[in-house]
Every structure is written in structure tokens, then in C-alpha cells.
Scaffold this motif. Structure first.
Motif, PDB file in Angstrom:
ATOM      1  N   HIS A 106       0.840  -1.205   0.000  1.00  0.00           N
ATOM      2  CA  HIS A 106       0.000   0.000   0.000  1.00  0.00           C
ATOM      3  C   HIS A 106       0.872   1.251   0.000  1.00  0.00           C
ATOM      4  N   ASP A 107       1.881   1.276   0.851  1.00  0.00           N
ATOM      5  CA  ASP A 107       2.786   2.412   0.934  1.00  0.00           C
ATOM      6  C   ASP A 107       3.595   2.576  -0.352  1.00  0.00           C
ATOM      7  N   SER A 108       3.993   1.472  -0.949  1.00  0.00           N
ATOM      8  CA  SER A 108       4.779   1.540  -2.182  1.00  0.00           C
ATOM      9  C   SER A 108       3.969   2.112  -3.337  1.00  0.00           C
ATOM     10  N   ALA A 109       2.653   1.951  -3.302  1.00  0.00           N
ATOM     11  CA  ALA A 109       1.783   2.491  -4.350  1.00  0.00           C
ATOM     12  C   ALA A 109       1.321   3.920  -4.051  1.00  0.00           C
ATOM     13  N   TRP A 110       1.720   4.461  -2.925  1.00  0.00           N
ATOM     14  CA  TRP A 110       1.360   5.825  -2.544  1.00  0.00           C
ATOM     15  C   TRP A 110       1.970   6.809  -3.538  1.00  0.00           C
ATOM     16  N   GLU A 111       1.196   7.769  -3.980  1.00  0.00           N
ATOM     17  CA  GLU A 111       1.686   8.736  -4.975  1.00  0.00           C
ATOM     18  C   GLU A 111       2.876   9.553  -4.463  1.00  0.00           C
ATOM     19  N   GLY A 112       2.986   9.722  -3.156  1.00  0.00           N
ATOM     20  CA  GLY A 112       4.099  10.492  -2.589  1.00  0.00           C
ATOM     21  C   GLY A 112       5.322   9.658  -2.237  1.00  0.00           C
ATOM     22  N   ALA A 113       5.307   8.365  -2.556  1.00  0.00           N
ATOM     23  CA  ALA A 113       6.416   7.483  -2.156  1.00  0.00           C
ATOM     24  C   ALA A 113       7.756   7.930  -2.728  1.00  0.00           C
ATOM     25  N   ALA A 114       7.767   8.376  -3.976  1.00  0.00           N
ATOM     26  CA  ALA A 114       9.031   8.755  -4.616  1.00  0.00           C
ATOM     27  C   ALA A 114       9.657   9.992  -3.972  1.00  0.00           C
ATOM     28  N   THR A 115       8.829  10.884  -3.456  1.00  0.00           N
ATOM     29  CA  THR A 115       9.355  12.129  -2.887  1.00  0.00           C
ATOM     30  C   THR A 115       9.456  12.109  -1.368  1.00  0.00           C
ATOM     31  N   HIS A 116       8.983  11.038  -0.743  1.00  0.00           N
ATOM     32  CA  HIS A 116       9.043  10.909   0.715  1.00  0.00           C
ATOM     33  C   HIS A 116       9.701   9.581   1.064  1.00  0.00           C
ATOM     34  N   PRO A 117      11.036   9.540   1.101  1.00  0.00           N
ATOM     35  CA  PRO A 117      11.724   8.275   1.417  1.00  0.00           C
ATOM     36  C   PRO A 117      11.309   7.749   2.785  1.00  0.00           C
ATOM     37  N   MET A 118      11.334   6.439   2.891  1.00  0.00           N
ATOM     38  CA  MET A 118      10.963   5.799   4.149  1.00  0.00           C
ATOM     39  C   MET A 118      12.228   5.415   4.906  1.00  0.00           C
ATOM     40  N   ALA A 119      12.207   5.635   6.202  1.00  0.00           N
ATOM     41  CA  ALA A 119      13.318   5.232   7.069  1.00  0.00           C
ATOM     42  C   ALA A 119      12.722   4.610   8.320  1.00  0.00           C
ATOM     43  N   LEU A 120      13.190   3.429   8.662  1.00  0.00           N
ATOM     44  CA  LEU A 120      12.690   2.761   9.863  1.00  0.00           C
ATOM     45  C   LEU A 120      13.044   3.584  11.089  1.00  0.00           C
ATOM     46  N   PHE A 121      12.019   4.000  11.801  1.00  0.00           N
ATOM     47  CA  PHE A 121      12.163   4.821  12.990  1.00  0.00           C
ATOM     48  C   PHE A 121      13.006   6.065  12.725  1.00  0.00           C
TER      49      PHE A 121
END
Length: 187
Positions: A106-121
Motif C-alpha cells: 500500500h505504501d509503495s503504491a502511494w503517490e508520494g512514495a518517490a518524494t518521501h523516502p521511508m526510514a525505519l524509525f
């Protein structure tokens, strides 16, 4: 002398840690919509981090279970309860994997995923699922985001039901049947 067959300390620790993190994540997921806007991003990012942590711990738990046979259920349990217990445990394992995986999708398909990198904690960079994040057609990507979000929610509902059966079964054996059920998974 305690004759109750018990799970290993590692299995007990993983069981309770996964359970606690999943409960925290349910609360975070449900609370996010009612929080002030300034808290939502942090809450969702924490929810994602805990979900990925649960996925890692679930993998460890499954590997531990394959290499360490759990204690047998007491012989006094009727066969239908043994079968139901097995079904509920399999369902819980499936959901412990399905919830974080569907959330990650779900998060990977989020339109903002490319501009909002994910970092664990907020510390460890974590990738999105590339084939999902890189879907070029916006309509297809939004459809996937919606689909995976629905899966995530429905897996959550299934978890509530499986958790209720698991808890009720343990409590029935402990307090109605007077078996030392809770001691099997206690420290």
C-alpha cells in the motif's frame, strides 16, 4: 515441580513482542485519522516502522518454530479444539505476514512514495517495493494503492477475529477447564 510443557524463552519473547507491537500498530493506525495534522505523518511513519519490524520478527518466529517444535497440547483437549487451535495458529501466522506485507505494498503504491523516502524509525533507510512504486500510469498506481489499502484493512479485521479466538481459547482452557494454559506461554 511444574509439569506444564512450555514454549522456549525465545518463542515466548517473540510471541509477546510481536503481539505487543501489533496492538500498538492497531492503535496507531486507528488513531491516525483523529490526530492533528502535524502528528499524522509521524504516526504513520511509526506505524510503517513497527509493521516492518513485525515482519522481521515474524520471520524469526517462523524460523524458530520450524527448528524448535512447540510443546504438544495437553491430551485432555478434545480433537475439535486441537484442530481449531491449529487453524487459528496458521491464520495468525498468515496474518502476521499479510498485514505488514499489504501495508508495505500500500505504501509503495502511494503517490508520494518517490518524494518521501521511508526510514525505519527515522534512522534506517527502507526501500519501497520497486515494481509497485515504479508503476508509470497514475490511474493504475492509484488503483493499486486503493486495492492494497483494502487488503490491509481486511487483514486487520481478520486479525481481530483470529486474535479473539486465540485469546478466548487460552482463557477458556485456563479458567474454565483449569489447565495451565497461560503458563505455556509465560516467562
Amino acid at each position: 515441580m511444574n509439569q506444564t510443557p512450555r514454549y522456549t524463552r525465545t518463542a515466548v519473547t517473540l510471541h509477546w513482542l510481536i503481539a505487543l507491537l501489533m496492538i500498538v500498530n492497531v492503535v496507531l493506525g486507528l488513531a491516525a485519522e483523529s490526530l492533528p495534522d502535524s502528528w499524522v505523518r509521524t504516526t504513520i511513519d511509526t506505524h510503517k516502522s513497527i509493521g516492518i519490524t513485525v515482519l522481521g520478527l515474524a520471520l524469526l518466529r517462523l524460523l524458530w518454530r520450524f527448528s524448535h517444535r512447540p510443546p504438544a497440547l495437553p491430551a485432555a483437549y478434545p480433537s475439535w479444539e486441537r484442530r481449531l487451535s491449529g487453524v487459528v495458529h496458521v491464520l495468525l501466522y498468515v496474518l502476521i505476514f499479510a498485514l505488514p506485507l499489504s501495508g508495505w505494498m500500500h505504501d509503495s503504491a502511494w503517490e508520494g512514495a518517490a518524494t518521501h523516502p521511508m526510514a525505519l524509525f527515522g534512522i534506517v533507510p527502507w526501500p519501497r517495493i520497486g515494481w509497485i512504486q515504479n508503476v508509470a500510469d497514475p490511474a493504475t498506481k492509484e488503483s493499486l494503492h486503493t486495492l492494497f489499502g483494502h487488503w490491509h484493512v481486511w487483514f486487520g479485521y481478520a486479525l481481530y477475529a483470529a486474535f479473539a479466538l486465540h485469546l478466548l481459547g487460552a482463557l477458556k482452557h485456563q479458567f474454565v477447564d483449569r489447565h495451565a494454559e497461560l503458563q505455556r506461554m509465560g516467562w
